[in-house]
Design an enzyme around this catalytic site. Structure first.
Site, PDB file in Angstrom:
ATOM      1  CB  CYS A   2      -0.754   0.077   1.577  1.00  0.00           C
ATOM      2  SG  CYS A   2      -1.943   1.677   1.309  1.00  0.00           S
ATOM      3  CD  GLU A 105      -1.262  -1.624  -4.664  1.00  0.00           C
ATOM      4  OE1 GLU A 105      -0.274  -1.378  -5.081  1.00  0.00           O
ATOM      5  OE2 GLU A 105      -0.925  -2.349  -3.165  1.00  0.00           O
TER       6      GLU A 105
END
Length: 224
Positions: A2, A105
């Site tokens: 992340c 992402e």
């Protein structure tokens, strides 16, 4: 991993959600492009009280003499967080929660261009990332000190794996007390992927590839 996320909840809404007392120096919200090494809101618990407090995103182990003495530790793998020297004490003693609205992402196209995706909960509820924290300080003319944190990640769900093989550990409300150490020990089983179908994701504009980008338009869907 992340590496970027968004948080749109106002401070008072976060405080109410978690039953916490907010610090008066929390970062401004909404933020649609939260980047490593910046201050982020975190939830901690001590002596029976929860606090929303700012921390630097990027855990600095106590033996670092400067913040750049080693790798930038923005994530900690669930599989090894209890064993790695940089993380194991924090995993036992200093767990926290990072509130988020969603995270980003990237995939790549045939030409190698980075294509960003925004991922959030399918039910629209705020996210609560499992995290760990470490106090760090450096004495001297330019003294730097304060708490630093890393978000815990785990293997991605089948649907998420099409974008990235890792995902943050997302805690459900019933698990917050255990992760924060309020409900005893045994938090390891919480470090699991979310159930299939718990997340939804969509392509967003490549503007978010810049850490200087900001604004609500960063999370608006575009055609894949």
């Amino acid at each position: 991993m992340c590496g970027r996320f968004a948080i749109t909840l106002p401070d008072d809404a976060m405080a109410q959600l978690f039953g916490a007392l907010p610090s008066n120096d929390l970062p401004e919200v909404p933020r649609y492009n939260v980047c490593p090494t910046t201050q982020i809101a975190t939830l901690t618990s001590a002596e029976g009280a929860r606090r929303l407090r700012p921390m630097r995103w990027g855990l600095i182990p106590h033996w670092y003499k400067t913040p750049t003495d080693g790798p930038l530790l923005i994530n900690a793998r669930a599989e090894t967080v209890a064993e790695k020297p940089a993380f194991r004490a924090a995993c036992r003693e200093r767990r926290c929660i990072v509130p988020a609205s969603g995270f980003y992402e990237w995939t790549k196209d045939a030409e190698g261009n980075r294509l960003p995706w925004y991922i959030t909960r399918a039910d629209g509820a705020p996210m609560a990332f499992a995290a760990i924290w470490q106090e760090w300080s450096r004495e001297g003319e330019d003294k730097v000190d304060g708490p630093t944190c890393a978000i815990v990640t785990t293997a991605a769900t089948h649907e998420m794996a099409e974008i990235h093989h890792r995902t943050p550990v997302i805690l459900e409300p019933d698990d917050w007390a255990l992760w924060l150490g309020e409900a005893g020990k045994g938090a390891a089983p919480l470090m699991q992927p979310p159930p299939e179908g718990a997340l939804r994701m969509w392509r967003v504009d490549r503007a978010v590839n810049s850490n200087r980008a900001s604004g609500e338009s960063l999370i608006e869907p575009i055609a894949p």
